[in-house]
Scaffold this motif. Sequence first.
Motif, PDB file in Angstrom:
ATOM      1  N   VAL A   1       0.768  -1.184  -0.017  1.00 51.05           N
ATOM      2  CA  VAL A   1      -0.089  -0.034   0.134  1.00 51.05           C
ATOM      3  C   VAL A   1       1.055   1.263   0.032  1.00 51.05           C
ATOM      4  N   GLU A   2       0.588   2.116  -0.769  1.00 47.35           N
ATOM      5  CA  GLU A   2       1.458   3.434  -0.980  1.00 47.35           C
ATOM      6  C   GLU A   2       0.461   4.591  -0.429  1.00 47.35           C
ATOM      7  N   ARG A   3       1.219   4.984   0.529  1.00 46.93           N
ATOM      8  CA  ARG A   3       0.289   6.449   1.106  1.00 46.93           C
ATOM      9  C   ARG A   3       1.268   7.443   1.015  1.00 46.93           C
ATOM     10  N   ARG A   4       0.563   8.701   0.590  1.00 45.63           N
ATOM     11  CA  ARG A   4       1.321  10.017   0.486  1.00 45.63           C
ATOM     12  C   ARG A   4       1.669  10.513   1.800  1.00 45.63           C
ATOM     13  N   ILE A   5       2.814  10.937   1.987  1.00 48.84           N
ATOM     14  CA  ILE A   5       3.119  11.669   3.370  1.00 48.84           C
ATOM     15  C   ILE A   5       2.881  13.060   2.986  1.00 48.84           C
ATOM     16  N   PHE A   6       3.425  13.777   2.085  1.00 49.38           N
ATOM     17  CA  PHE A   6       2.947  15.177   1.669  1.00 49.38           C
ATOM     18  C   PHE A   6       2.082  15.332   0.375  1.00 49.38           C
ATOM     19  N   GLU A   7       0.958  16.075   0.737  1.00 53.57           N
ATOM     20  CA  GLU A   7       0.106  16.255  -0.385  1.00 53.57           C
ATOM     21  C   GLU A   7      -0.311  17.608  -0.507  1.00 53.57           C
ATOM     22  N   PRO A   8       0.172  18.113  -1.640  1.00 55.13           N
ATOM     23  CA  PRO A   8      -0.292  19.540  -1.966  1.00 55.13           C
ATOM     24  C   PRO A   8      -1.587  19.480  -2.560  1.00 55.13           C
ATOM     25  N   PHE A   9      -2.171  20.766  -2.441  1.00 56.45           N
ATOM     26  CA  PHE A   9      -3.400  20.785  -3.288  1.00 56.45           C
ATOM     27  C   PHE A   9      -3.744  22.414  -3.608  1.00 56.45           C
ATOM     28  N   VAL A  10      -4.691  22.341  -4.549  1.00 54.30           N
ATOM     29  CA  VAL A  10      -5.076  23.895  -5.013  1.00 54.30           C
ATOM     30  C   VAL A  10      -6.624  23.986  -4.940  1.00 54.30           C
ATOM     31  N   SER A  11      -6.967  25.240  -4.345  1.00 54.08           N
ATOM     32  CA  SER A  11      -8.267  25.506  -4.019  1.00 54.08           C
ATOM     33  C   SER A  11      -8.632  26.663  -4.976  1.00 54.08           C
ATOM     34  N   ILE A  12     -10.193  26.859  -5.468  1.00 53.95           N
ATOM     35  CA  ILE A  12     -10.719  28.014  -5.839  1.00 53.95           C
ATOM     36  C   ILE A  12     -11.917  28.121  -5.332  1.00 53.95           C
ATOM     37  N   SER A  13     -12.693  29.252  -4.887  1.00 47.25           N
ATOM     38  CA  SER A  13     -13.753  29.442  -4.188  1.00 47.25           C
ATOM     39  C   SER A  13     -14.498  30.489  -4.523  1.00 47.25           C
ATOM     40  N   MET A  14     -15.630  30.530  -4.427  1.00 49.78           N
ATOM     41  CA  MET A  14     -16.644  31.579  -4.885  1.00 49.78           C
ATOM     42  C   MET A  14     -17.446  32.219  -3.511  1.00 49.78           C
ATOM     43  N   LEU A  15     -17.090  33.492  -3.129  1.00 49.09           N
ATOM     44  CA  LEU A  15     -17.751  34.020  -1.832  1.00 49.09           C
ATOM     45  C   LEU A  15     -19.066  34.478  -2.230  1.00 49.09           C
ATOM     46  N   HIS A  16     -19.082  35.416  -3.159  1.00 48.43           N
ATOM     47  CA  HIS A  16     -20.361  35.886  -3.788  1.00 48.43           C
ATOM     48  C   HIS A  16     -20.269  35.596  -5.273  1.00 48.43           C
TER      49      HIS A  16
END
Length: 181
Positions: free
Chosen positions: A132-147
Amino acid sequence: MKKYTILSIICLLIGFFVGRRTIKHEEVTRYVQGETIRDTITRFIPDTVYLPGELKYKYVYEIDTVYKDVPIVNHDATMMATIKDWNQIREYNKLLFDDTSGKLSLDLMVQYNELQCLSYAFTPLYKEMAIVERRIFEPFVSISMLHLDSFSFGGGFFYHNVGVRVEYSFYGLSVGVLYKL
């Protein structure tokens, strides 16, 4: 704005390559039960037959009326007890082993001083090993809309189950801590 775009692309590339390098490998072993094999054997031919020696009776004693301390063999009762013992059906149920190779049980039936029936059931266990491979360090990107008229974008990383998030919007910079369940 051009500076933030270049900085975001550089952060994404660094996060991608660092994330690919930090993978933890674990070896998992489990035992899977196979299909049970059953069979019953009822016709036996003996491999070796020995000539009998002396006949063994199931003796039944009765007390003599004249000599009360001397037991006397009752021949009729002894013959009946011997025949009843010979006609008796004896069943044996034994579990031979139950371990990592499987489970084997035997059922035997003996009558008339012969083996009448032999049944067995074998359930094998198969060993499965997986990496089983598990990632220790995982980057992510996010985009959100407030209004409807304001958006925000950002990113961050998870280290094991704890993460850090940075998000930029037109109203300012937002920083947060995340926990992955």
